[in-house]
Design an enzyme around this catalytic site. Structure first.
Site, short mmCIF file in Angstrom:
data_model
loop_
_atom_site.label_atom_id
_atom_site.label_comp_id
_atom_site.label_asym_id
_atom_site.label_seq_id
_atom_site.Cartn_x
_atom_site.Cartn_y
_atom_site.Cartn_z
N GLU A 1 6.02 -7.76 2.85
CA GLU A 1 6.55 -6.53 2.54
C GLU A 1 5.44 -5.49 2.65
O GLU A 1 4.30 -5.72 2.35
CB GLU A 1 7.01 -6.53 0.95
CG GLU A 1 7.22 -5.23 0.35
CD GLU A 1 8.50 -4.75 0.93
OE1 GLU A 1 9.35 -5.22 1.15
OE2 GLU A 1 8.44 -3.52 1.35
N THR B 1 13.59 -3.00 4.78
CA THR B 1 13.52 -4.60 4.71
C THR B 1 14.66 -5.37 5.27
O THR B 1 14.72 -6.14 6.05
CB THR B 1 13.53 -4.91 3.14
OG1 THR B 1 12.30 -4.45 2.60
CG2 THR B 1 13.06 -6.80 3.30
N HIS C 1 4.95 -3.79 -2.35
CA HIS C 1 5.95 -2.50 -2.35
C HIS C 1 5.45 -1.24 -2.75
O HIS C 1 4.73 -1.41 -4.14
CB HIS C 1 7.26 -3.04 -2.83
CG HIS C 1 8.37 -2.07 -2.42
ND1 HIS C 1 8.61 -0.78 -2.91
CD2 HIS C 1 9.32 -2.48 -1.50
CE1 HIS C 1 9.53 -0.35 -2.07
NE2 HIS C 1 10.31 -1.19 -1.36
N ASP D 1 7.31 -6.21 7.32
CA ASP D 1 8.68 -5.73 7.67
C ASP D 1 8.82 -4.33 8.10
O ASP D 1 9.72 -3.67 8.85
CB ASP D 1 9.60 -5.95 6.28
CG ASP D 1 9.21 -5.33 5.14
OD1 ASP D 1 8.10 -4.66 4.90
OD2 ASP D 1 10.13 -5.11 4.37
N HIS D 2 7.91 -3.50 7.57
CA HIS D 2 7.75 -1.98 7.93
C HIS D 2 6.53 -1.55 7.43
O HIS D 2 5.84 -2.13 6.81
CB HIS D 2 9.16 -1.22 7.46
CG HIS D 2 9.39 -1.39 6.05
ND1 HIS D 2 8.55 -0.96 5.15
CD2 HIS D 2 10.20 -2.27 5.50
CE1 HIS D 2 8.92 -1.42 3.73
NE2 HIS D 2 10.01 -2.48 4.10
C1 GP9 Z 1 14.35 -5.33 -2.34
C2 GP9 Z 1 13.20 -5.43 -1.26
C3 GP9 Z 1 12.28 -4.08 -1.12
O1 GP9 Z 1 15.16 -6.21 -2.57
O2 GP9 Z 1 13.71 -5.92 0.03
O3 GP9 Z 1 13.38 -3.29 -0.36
P1 GP9 Z 1 12.86 -2.22 0.71
O4 GP9 Z 1 12.72 -0.65 -0.11
O5 GP9 Z 1 11.37 -2.28 1.03
O6 GP9 Z 1 13.80 -1.93 1.66
MN MN Z 2 10.57 -3.82 2.54
#
Ligand code: GP9
Ligand code: MN
Length: 421
Positions: free
Chosen positions: A38, A82, A197, A256-257
């Site tokens: 994440e 994500t 996150h 992921d980003h």
């Molecule tokens: C939530 C997780 C986080 O289930 O995938 O989401 P994001 O905000 O990073 O897309």
């Molecule tokens: Mn994410």
């Protein structure tokens, strides 16, 4: 209709990057574990805060003999965050220019990596410590062919185990092990982490790593939170060793980003020790780490530019599955013909020589603005790649084309209702 399909097929055939014979099939039959890291950005790899490495485990892994570490790898996500990254990893197609493909196109036909590997005897599963409806995963995973989806219902979502959206990464991996070990082998699985996150704040007692010292708490927290994620990965690797899975499992990990948006440029300039974050630097900051740990394969640090859509053909070729007949827009990162113009979802691109951001064209190395004409050819190939992908997704074209030997997914074969009996 069929003319749309033909156009897309012609584009994809003409741009196919042949598998590299040195690597093709070298991980055949191995289990596969993807880990979505994440919000992890590449600047944090080998970064030191107060003399301490933020991600000591991942730093060491970049030098591991069986690991490919891609240091010029960029995320290509849009509004689906994500879930866009998940979509690209599993399909080698882009998310949508607006909105989320998981939310809007979950009923489409796909020829995803899990679906392809099910045809080779793999069991498929997703693990995520949030509730299954988030990002419409419980619907999209049916179309992607995930046999199992271990969501929040399978974890101890107690106050001390959770933060923000769900499970903290350390208990998440710990509680996942019995479920992972229960799967029939070989398996193709993904683990979606959550702790790192936005806004990255940690609970008391979860870290002894220092926070940053800028005036921006989001940036300051990021160091602690990224350190915690690194520690959770270290523990997971140990669990895999203890379970006897490490030596026959390929592990693919990707950021992921971005985690730190442009709103935090002032603090980021301090972190990176520069006067200001220019638009070009911001584009360069969209690098996310990509690791492919493949037991028995000699790895290396890869400097070629790459992006999310490139991972699936790379992984399938390592597993000995040729992707030639599949409609994928990525380019094998280990191919001698790998393409290094990396589209962003908005039509901009980065490459080792030129970068296009809106109407500006830059020399990637010197940062100088150059004539827009210089970027024209790559802007065209970027647009063509996005167009081919968008055509497949928006017109649901894969329902008209089944590659030889591929068994289509029937969504009705799947449900993620937990058996409480
Ligand atoms: C939530 C997780 C986080 O289930 O995938 O989401 P994001 O905000 O990073 O897309
Ligand atoms: Mn994410």
């Amino acid at each position: 209709d069929s003319s749309d399909i033909t156009e897309v097929q012609n584009y994809i055939n003409a741009n196919f990057s042949d598998p590299n014979a040195v690597y093709f099939g070298k991980a055949e039959g191995k289990n596969v574990i993807y880990i979505s890291l994440e919000s992890l950005q590449s600047f944090i790899i080998n970064y030191k805060l107060e003399g301490k490495e933020v991600t000591p485990f991942l730093n060491k892994l970049t030098q591991d003999k069986n690991t490919f570490y891609f240091e010029n790898f960029f995320h290509q996500t849009g509004q689906g965050k994500t879930s866009d990254a998940e979509f690209m990893m599993d399909n080698s197609l882009y998310g949508m220019s607006q909105g989320s493909v998981f939310v809007n196109k979950a009923q489409n036909t796909f020829q995803s990596a899990p679906a392809i590997l099910k045809g080779k005897g793999y069991t498929t599963a997703a693990f995520h410590g949030n509730y299954k409806t988030f990002w419409n995963r419980n619907e999209m995973y049916k179309s992607l062919g995930y046999d199992y989806f271990f969501d929040a219902e399978y974890y101890d979502m107690s106050e001390e185990n959770t933060k923000n959206y769900g499970m903290k990464d350390i208990p998440f991996f710990q509680e996942s092990m019995p479920m992972l070990e229960s799967l029939e082998k070989p398996f193709y699985t993904k683990f979606i982490t959550l702790s790192n996150h936005h806004p990255f704040a940690m609970d008391e007692g979860d870290t002894d790593f220092p926070a940053g010292t800028t005036e921006d708490s989001v940036v300051n927290n990021y160091f602690q939170s990224a350190h915690y994620l690194d520690e959770s990965i270290k523990q997971f690797f140990q669990y895999l060793k203890d379970a006897g899975l490490y030596d026959n499992t390929m592990i693919v990990m990707y950021g992921d980003h971005y985690g730190i948006s442009e709103n935090h440029n002032k603090a980021m300039a301090q972190v990176l020790n520069v006067d200001e974050i220019t638009p070009l630097m911001n584009a360069q900051l969209q690098r996310v780490p990509l690791f492919i740990h493949a037991p028995g394969v000699e790895g290396k640090v890869v400097t070629e530019y790459g992006g999310d859509v490139d991972v699936m053909p790379t992984v399938l070729h390592l597993l000995g599955v040729n992707t030639k007949d599949y409609l994928q827009v990525g380019s094998d990162l280990l191919s001698n013909k790998h393409r290094e113009t990396i589209p962003f979802r908005n039509g901009d691109f980065v490459s080792p020589t030129l970068t296009k951001l809106g109407d500006n064209c830059y020399n990637t190395n010197t940062g100088e603005l150059v004539a827009g004409e210089d970027c024209k050819k790559q802007a065209e190939s970027t647009a063509a790649e996005l167009k081919a992908s968008d055509s497949i997704v928006s017109k649901d074209l894969l329902r008209f084309y089944t590659p030889e030997g591929f068994t289509p997914i029937n969504r009705e074969d799947y449900n993620y209702i937990k058996d409480t009996a």
